[in-house]
Design an enzyme around this catalytic site. Structure first.
Site, short mmCIF file in Angstrom:
data_model
loop_
_atom_site.label_atom_id
_atom_site.label_comp_id
_atom_site.label_asym_id
_atom_site.label_seq_id
_atom_site.Cartn_x
_atom_site.Cartn_y
_atom_site.Cartn_z
NE ARG A 1 -4.17 -1.78 1.87
CZ ARG A 1 -4.18 -2.85 2.66
NH1 ARG A 1 -3.27 -2.99 3.61
NH2 ARG A 1 -5.09 -3.77 2.50
CE LYS B 1 -0.66 14.06 -13.99
NZ LYS B 1 -1.07 14.58 -15.31
CD GLU C 1 7.47 17.44 -22.24
OE1 GLU C 1 6.97 18.47 -21.75
OE2 GLU C 1 6.78 16.47 -22.61
CE LYS D 1 5.51 17.56 -13.84
NZ LYS D 1 5.51 16.42 -14.74
CD GLU E 1 -3.79 16.94 -14.70
OE1 GLU E 1 -2.70 17.11 -15.25
OE2 GLU E 1 -4.47 15.92 -14.87
NE ARG F 1 0.72 17.39 -12.41
CZ ARG F 1 1.24 16.48 -11.62
NH1 ARG F 1 0.85 16.37 -10.39
NH2 ARG F 1 2.17 15.65 -12.07
CG ASN G 1 -1.58 18.62 -20.31
OD1 ASN G 1 -0.84 17.65 -20.44
ND2 ASN G 1 -2.44 18.74 -19.33
CG HIS H 1 1.70 17.50 -23.75
ND1 HIS H 1 2.53 18.61 -23.69
CD2 HIS H 1 2.40 16.49 -23.19
CE1 HIS H 1 3.66 18.27 -23.12
NE2 HIS H 1 3.61 16.99 -22.80
CG HIS I 1 -1.00 13.18 -26.18
ND1 HIS I 1 -1.66 13.75 -25.11
CD2 HIS I 1 0.21 12.80 -25.70
CE1 HIS I 1 -0.87 13.71 -24.04
NE2 HIS I 1 0.27 13.15 -24.38
CG HIS J 1 6.10 12.37 -24.73
ND1 HIS J 1 4.73 12.35 -24.86
CD2 HIS J 1 6.36 13.35 -23.83
CE1 HIS J 1 4.19 13.26 -24.08
NE2 HIS J 1 5.16 13.89 -23.43
N1 LIG Z 1 4.92 10.59 -15.11
C1 LIG Z 1 4.87 11.65 -15.87
O1 LIG Z 1 4.50 12.75 -15.42
C2 LIG Z 1 5.31 11.56 -17.30
C3 LIG Z 1 5.48 12.73 -18.07
C4 LIG Z 1 5.96 12.61 -19.38
C5 LIG Z 1 6.24 11.36 -19.91
N2 LIG Z 1 6.06 10.24 -19.14
C6 LIG Z 1 6.39 8.89 -19.67
O2 LIG Z 1 7.79 8.83 -19.86
C7 LIG Z 1 8.05 7.80 -20.83
C8 LIG Z 1 9.11 8.26 -21.80
O3 LIG Z 1 10.28 8.54 -21.06
P1 LIG Z 1 11.70 8.69 -21.78
O4 LIG Z 1 11.57 9.58 -22.94
O5 LIG Z 1 12.66 9.02 -20.72
O6 LIG Z 1 11.93 7.24 -22.40
P2 LIG Z 1 12.69 5.93 -21.89
O7 LIG Z 1 12.59 5.77 -20.43
O8 LIG Z 1 12.19 4.81 -22.75
O9 LIG Z 1 14.21 6.23 -22.27
C9 LIG Z 1 14.56 6.39 -23.63
C10 LIG Z 1 15.74 5.52 -24.02
O10 LIG Z 1 16.93 6.10 -23.49
C11 LIG Z 1 17.70 5.11 -22.79
N3 LIG Z 1 18.43 5.84 -21.76
C12 LIG Z 1 17.96 6.33 -20.60
N4 LIG Z 1 18.89 7.06 -20.00
C13 LIG Z 1 20.01 7.00 -20.75
C14 LIG Z 1 21.30 7.57 -20.64
N5 LIG Z 1 21.63 8.39 -19.66
N6 LIG Z 1 22.20 7.28 -21.62
C15 LIG Z 1 21.86 6.50 -22.67
N7 LIG Z 1 20.64 5.95 -22.83
C16 LIG Z 1 19.72 6.20 -21.89
C17 LIG Z 1 16.68 4.11 -22.32
O11 LIG Z 1 17.27 2.85 -22.11
C18 LIG Z 1 15.68 4.09 -23.46
O12 LIG Z 1 16.12 3.22 -24.47
C19 LIG Z 1 6.72 7.49 -21.50
O13 LIG Z 1 6.25 6.24 -21.07
C20 LIG Z 1 5.79 8.59 -21.01
O14 LIG Z 1 4.45 8.17 -20.90
C21 LIG Z 1 5.62 10.33 -17.85
#
Ligand SMILES: NC(=O)c1ccc[n+]([C@@H]2O[C@H](COP(=O)([O-])OP(=O)(O)OC[C@H]3O[C@@H](n4cnc5c(N)ncnc54)[C@H](O)[C@@H]3O)[C@@H](O)[C@H]2O)c1
Length: 394
Positions: A131, A153, A195, A255, A265, A270, A274, A277, A281, A293
């Site tokens: 939990r 999130k 971003e 942020k 939100e 918050r 977006n 976005h 999206h 993304h």
């Molecule tokens: N929680 C939130 O508020 C929020 C906000 C925006 C996006 N997201 C989520 O985030 C995800 C995308 O995140 P991302 O863009 O970081 O993608 P990711 O986590 O898939 O990382 C991208 C790639 O980079 C590699 N990588 C990571 N760090 C590295 C480093 N320092 N050196 C070399 N390679 C590295 C990873 O292995 C992966 O192949 C999506 O699932 C999206 O929905 C969440």
């Protein structure tokens, strides 16, 4: 942590009482002294499940483990495959099993070492295991450092439904080492800058009552605005700005400031995060996630700015500046690719956006004062189709 200057530390406190808080530390080289840094948040008796992905493990797992063990932590690594596919209930099950095997109790913690995928998965597991146990985010992509690791999130995808199952669970701390971005591919860095540019366009709307004074003073005049800083730096240095600790800290602080005041939100604040976005999206989804993304967000930012200019509520120079910066960051191929998608299909995707209100497409749009945005849900479909049909001149 105690040796950090106030400028390196961003403190988030959540109402009604300051009993829940999260600190964000941005410091070059932090990963090599991870154990020491964690001691500011966790007792040495805490058992840790460190979740990471295969790519990040190859680069940083050994040094992270070395530092944690040297500081006296009992740490169990758990490695998932790289990529969005790991944000699944099946991988969550694997994390829970690893936590049970390691004997993690309610007083123990999970560490997320990786990008947004690892951060969302680990945050989700930490919020549901027993939990809810503490989680520390150690983001390693630009997108995760300025955005996904901050704000609490968490989610995994439920079949086709992106982020279909999720929770709000604030991390105890977000530990950011800008140096790890050096190993990130240029494409991932450029996408993360989507971003960063978003923060430049919403900065002033994010500030306001309750904002930390230090943040206010950074923005006391338009010349000091993040947007102006980005214009100067990106025009002069292109993508190399992506690893600048000052920029990272400034975006993270924005942020943090928004999330502290509108954690769940409910106030509309918050929602400013977006910007770009809803358009983004639609491109992301129609491309079947061929666009990263941040690339989709960058396209979405340009669409939002074009719409604001077309409505006469933003200056044409905003569009020119944004397009030039996107080009300097190496994002023009994404802009060119975007024009191959049919406006009608994009609009249909935008209609499915879960942020829409009473069937109206809800958009965040820039205003005449750069840095201020507003929420609009009164844009005609014909105008949206016109914007979606815009072609980039060669
Ligand atoms: N929680 C939130 O508020 C929020 C906000 C925006 C996006 N997201 C989520 O985030 C995800 C995308 O995140 P991302 O863009 O970081 O993608 P990711 O986590 O898939 O990382 C991208 C790639 O980079 C590699 N990588 C990571 N760090 C590295 C480093 N320092 N050196 C070399 N390679 C590295 C990873 O292995 C992966 O192949 C999506 O699932 C999206 O929905 C969440």
């Amino acid at each position: 942590v105690s040796s950090l200057s106030p400028a390196q530390l961003i403190c988030m406190e959540f109402p009604p009482a300051a009993e829940r808080f999260c600190e964000i530390v941005v410091e070059a080289g932090l990963l090599s002294r991870l154990g020491e840094c964690l001691r500011g948040y966790l007792s040495a008796k805490t058992r840790l499940l460190l979740v990471t992905d295969a790519c990040v493990a190859k680069l940083y797992l050994d040094s992270a483990l070395e530092s944690l063990v040297a500081t006296g932590f009992e740490v169990y690594p758990y490695v998932v495959p790289g990529g969005e596919g790991s944000k699944s209930l099946a991988q969550a099950q694997g994390v829970y099993e690893a936590a049970i095997q390691a004997g993690l109790g309610r007083q123990d913690a999970m560490l997320a070492l990786g990008g947004g995928v690892v951060g969302d998965l680990t945050g989700f597991c930490a919020s549901t295991y027993h939990r809810g146990i503490p989680v520390i985010q150690i983001p390693t992509t630009l997108l995760a450092q300025v955005d996904s690791a901050i704000g609490g999130k968490t989610a995994v995808n439920a079949g086709e439904i992106k982020n279909g199952v999720g929770t709000f669970h604030q991390p105890r701390a977000v530990l950011v080492d800008p140096q790890v971005l050096m190993s990130l591919s240029e494409r991932e860095r450029a996408a993360g800058m989507g971003e960063v540019l978003k923060y430049g366009l919403i900065e002033r709307s994010c500030l306001g009552a309750g904002t930390a004074e230090s943040l206010q003073s950074l923005n006391s005049s338009p010349e000091n605005s993040l947007w102006e800083l980005l214009k100067c730096r990106i025009d002069a240095q292109g993508l190399t700005v992506a690893t600048d600790p000052e920029l990272l800290r400034r975006c993270a602080a924005l942020k943090a400031s928004v999330v502290c005041r509108d954690e769940f939100e409910t106030l509309g604040l918050r929602y400013f995060l977006n910007l770009g976005h809803t358009f983004g999206h639609a491109y992301e989804s129609l491309s079947q996630y061929d666009f990263l993304h941040g690339e989709a967000v960058a396209i979405g930012l340009l669409k939002a700015v074009q719409l604001a200019v077309r409505l006469g509520q933003a200056h044409a120079s905003l569009e020119t500046d944004l397009r030039r910066m996107l080009t300097h960051l190496g994002l023009s191929p994404s802009l060119s690719q975007a024009q191959h998608y049919a406006p009608e299909l994009l609009l249909a995707k935008m209609r499915q956006d879960k942020k829409n209100h009473h069937g109206r497409i809800r958009l965040i749009l820039p205003t005449a004062i750069t840095g201020f945005v507003e929420t609009r849900d009164d844009i005609d479909d014909d105008l949206l189709l016109e914007i979606l049909a815009y072609k980039e001149s060669a």
